[in-house]
Design an enzyme around this catalytic site. Structure first.
Site, PDB file in Angstrom:
ATOM      1  N   ARG A  67      -4.121  -4.333   8.084  1.00 51.33           N
ATOM      2  CA  ARG A  67      -5.216  -3.333   8.089  1.00 51.33           C
ATOM      3  C   ARG A  67      -6.343  -4.451   9.030  1.00 51.33           C
ATOM      4  NH1 ARG A  67      -7.192  -0.219   3.543  1.00 51.33           N
ATOM      5  NH2 ARG A  67      -6.388  -2.017   2.393  1.00 51.33           N
TER       6      ARG A  67
ATOM      7  N   TYR B 181       6.324  -8.068   9.805  1.00 52.38           N
ATOM      8  CA  TYR B 181       5.676  -6.153   9.605  1.00 52.38           C
ATOM      9  C   TYR B 181       6.056  -5.918  10.462  1.00 52.38           C
ATOM     10  CZ  TYR B 181       3.077  -7.231   4.868  1.00 52.38           C
ATOM     11  OH  TYR B 181       2.713  -7.280   3.460  1.00 52.38           O
TER      12      TYR B 181
ATOM     13  N   ASP C 231       0.848  -1.422  -0.007  1.00 52.81           N
ATOM     14  CA  ASP C 231      -0.212  -0.081   0.001  1.00 52.81           C
ATOM     15  C   ASP C 231       0.487   1.409   0.199  1.00 52.81           C
ATOM     16  OD1 ASP C 231      -2.125  -1.224  -0.198  1.00 52.81           O
ATOM     17  OD2 ASP C 231      -2.755  -0.701   2.249  1.00 52.81           O
TER      18      ASP C 231
ATOM     19  N   ASP D 269      -6.958   2.113   8.287  1.00 54.03           N
ATOM     20  CA  ASP D 269      -5.619   3.504   8.307  1.00 54.03           C
ATOM     21  C   ASP D 269      -6.247   4.728   7.904  1.00 54.03           C
ATOM     22  OD1 ASP D 269      -6.232   3.712   5.511  1.00 54.03           O
ATOM     23  OD2 ASP D 269      -4.799   2.267   4.758  1.00 54.03           O
TER      24      ASP D 269
END
Length: 239
Positions: free
Chosen positions: A182, A76, A48, A90
């Site tokens: 997310r 992550y 993203d 987000d």
């Protein structure tokens, strides 16, 4: 070991590990490298615009390896903001429904984290690139059209709290390909009863490939000795 940019064989075929900057699309990175190298280039999975970190590109004959790279596990790090939610899960949309988080304890949060470790069922966000009717669902959602998402099975191998500074929850996650962090942030907040959204995300590994081996766009710009013309996407906040 990180090779020098001049050691890469762009035209014949090679693999590039790129540290995608915040604000860039993955397609913007590909377009910029195509312009610099004049090579055929593809990517092994998008990231993203509001996230930074590792993106794998393949050039020339190596583009045939993209499919096998797509399925590799991911790692992550990031921050979940507890006590508020957003429609996009987000910061592409405005936080809302503010709630108190001071009553949350570390033990309560660890108990909830356990629920999201292992194989879990996840509902992807409607503001995502998954396609329906031949279009990304985020386009349909922004047009006000009804979008029905299908749940999917994903695997969270590790979910570690690296720092707890309420309302922020800092984390490190190892997960299967196709996991939406997310959605995970939204689900963790919901399970705690206060809501939550993804405030920051950085991809640090894909399979055995790590961010420490990646080139920054500035490093490649210096190597090619040219300007950087890729469009940087400034996210427009959604209501």
């Amino acid at each position: 070991m990180k090779r020098k940019p001049e050691e890469l064989n762009y035209l014949e075929g090679d693999m590039l590990l790129i540290d995608k900057p915040y604000g860039w699309t993955s397609f913007g990175v590909v377009a910029q490298l195509k312009k610099w190298s004049k090579a055929k280039i593809g990517h092994a999975g998008t990231l993203d615009p509001l996230a930074s970190g590792l993106v794998i590109l393949c050039t020339g004959k190596w583009t045939k390896k993209l499919t096998e790279l797509l399925g590799l596990k991911k790692e992550y790090t990031g921050i979940i903001q507890l006590g508020e939610i957003t429609p996009t899960y987000d910061l592409e949309s405005y936080p809302q429904d503010k709630k108190e988080t001071s009553h949350l304890t570390e033990q309560m949060i660890h108990e909830v984290i356990k629920q999201f470790t292992g194989e879990i069922t996840q509902l992807p966000p409607i503001h995502s690139a998954i396609k329906q009717e031949g279009k990304p669902v985020y386009e349909l959602a922004r047009q006000g059209k009804e979008v029905v998402m299908k749940s999917r099975q994903v695997t969270i191998t590790e979910f570690e709290i690296t720092k707890l500074a309420l309302p922020e929850l800092h984390f490190r996650i190892e997960c299967s390909s196709g996991t939406y962090i997310r959605s995970l942030a939204n689900d963790v907040g919901a399970a705690l009863g206060v809501g939550g959204y993804l405030k920051m995300l950085r991809r640090t590994a894909i399979g055995e490939h790590r961010i420490e081996e990646a080139y920054t766009m500035d490093e490649l710009k210096a190597h090619f000795g040219t300007s950087m013309n890729a469009r940087i996407i400034e996210p427009k906040l959604r209501p």
